[in-house]
Scaffold this motif. Sequence first.
Motif, short mmCIF file in Angstrom:
data_model
loop_
_atom_site.label_atom_id
_atom_site.label_comp_id
_atom_site.label_asym_id
_atom_site.label_seq_id
_atom_site.Cartn_x
_atom_site.Cartn_y
_atom_site.Cartn_z
N GLY A 21 -2.44 -33.51 -4.59
CA GLY A 21 -2.71 -34.30 -5.78
C GLY A 21 -1.75 -35.45 -6.05
N VAL A 22 -0.94 -35.82 -5.06
CA VAL A 22 0.00 -36.92 -5.24
C VAL A 22 -0.78 -38.24 -5.22
CG1 VAL A 22 2.00 -38.10 -4.22
CG2 VAL A 22 1.88 -35.60 -4.21
N PRO A 23 -0.53 -39.13 -6.19
CA PRO A 23 -1.24 -40.41 -6.22
C PRO A 23 -1.00 -41.24 -4.95
CG PRO A 23 -0.01 -40.07 -8.27
CD PRO A 23 0.41 -38.98 -7.30
N LEU A 24 -1.98 -42.06 -4.61
CA LEU A 24 -1.95 -42.84 -3.37
C LEU A 24 -0.69 -43.69 -3.25
CD1 LEU A 24 -3.23 -43.78 -0.75
CD2 LEU A 24 -4.52 -45.47 -2.08
N LEU A 25 -0.31 -44.40 -4.31
CA LEU A 25 0.88 -45.25 -4.24
C LEU A 25 2.12 -44.45 -3.89
CD1 LEU A 25 2.15 -48.03 -4.52
CD2 LEU A 25 2.41 -47.59 -6.97
N LEU A 26 2.26 -43.27 -4.45
CA LEU A 26 3.42 -42.42 -4.15
C LEU A 26 3.33 -41.87 -2.72
CD1 LEU A 26 6.06 -41.39 -5.24
CD2 LEU A 26 4.82 -39.47 -6.29
N GLN A 27 2.14 -41.59 -2.23
CA GLN A 27 1.96 -41.17 -0.83
C GLN A 27 2.50 -42.25 0.10
OE1 GLN A 27 -2.13 -40.18 0.15
NE2 GLN A 27 -2.46 -39.52 -1.96
N ILE A 28 2.13 -43.49 -0.19
CA ILE A 28 2.55 -44.63 0.64
C ILE A 28 4.07 -44.79 0.59
CG2 ILE A 28 2.43 -47.15 0.86
CD1 ILE A 28 -0.55 -46.87 -0.07
N VAL A 29 4.64 -44.77 -0.61
CA VAL A 29 6.08 -44.97 -0.77
C VAL A 29 6.87 -43.84 -0.11
CG1 VAL A 29 7.94 -45.02 -2.48
CG2 VAL A 29 5.89 -46.39 -2.84
N LEU A 30 6.47 -42.60 -0.32
CA LEU A 30 7.21 -41.48 0.28
C LEU A 30 7.10 -41.47 1.80
CD1 LEU A 30 6.39 -38.64 -2.29
CD2 LEU A 30 8.56 -39.87 -1.98
N SER A 31 5.91 -41.74 2.32
CA SER A 31 5.72 -41.80 3.76
C SER A 31 6.56 -42.91 4.38
CB SER A 31 4.24 -42.01 4.08
OG SER A 31 4.05 -42.22 5.45
N ALA A 32 6.56 -44.08 3.73
CA ALA A 32 7.33 -45.22 4.23
C ALA A 32 8.83 -44.97 4.14
CB ALA A 32 6.96 -46.48 3.46
N ALA A 33 9.27 -44.31 3.07
CA ALA A 33 10.70 -44.01 2.92
C ALA A 33 11.16 -43.03 4.00
CB ALA A 33 10.97 -43.43 1.53
N LEU A 34 10.37 -42.02 4.26
CA LEU A 34 10.71 -41.07 5.32
C LEU A 34 10.72 -41.76 6.69
CD1 LEU A 34 11.38 -38.16 6.05
CD2 LEU A 34 8.91 -37.70 6.14
N PHE A 35 9.76 -42.62 6.91
CA PHE A 35 9.66 -43.42 8.14
C PHE A 35 10.94 -44.25 8.32
CE2 PHE A 35 8.01 -47.28 10.38
CZ PHE A 35 7.44 -46.67 11.49
N ALA A 36 11.41 -44.87 7.24
CA ALA A 36 12.63 -45.70 7.30
C ALA A 36 13.86 -44.86 7.59
CB ALA A 36 12.80 -46.45 5.98
N VAL A 37 13.99 -43.73 6.92
CA VAL A 37 15.16 -42.87 7.13
C VAL A 37 15.22 -42.38 8.58
CG1 VAL A 37 16.17 -40.63 6.52
CG2 VAL A 37 15.37 -42.17 4.73
#
Length: 109
Positions: A21-37
């Motif tokens: 149930g995580v909103p799409l914008l937060l899915q994108i931000v969290l996925s991208a942040a993990l990708f960056a780390v």
Amino acid sequence: SGVLEEMFFRRVVMDTLAGNGVPLLLQIVLSAALFAVVHGVWVLFAKSWRIATPVLCSTFALGVLLSLVYVASDRVIIPAILTHVALNLVIEPGLLHHATLRATRPAAS
């Protein structure tokens, strides 16, 4: 690496977040942040902390763009994989060359 990374960061991370149930914008931000780390390993290869911010920012931006490709394709993973692989073919030879030069260059006295 593009295949495995897209399967993990988009398919596993984003779809798991969506399923919870995580909103799409937060899915994108969290996925991208993990990708960056995870891509912060380039800082270690280059042995230069001054590139940490550019590496994290650029890979975060790339993670956002790849997430948008995934969402725009109605969560079909192939377009994100093909985009990632194409970018790797263009970008990674230069990154590896630079990291190798830095690693083999004699230390300044």
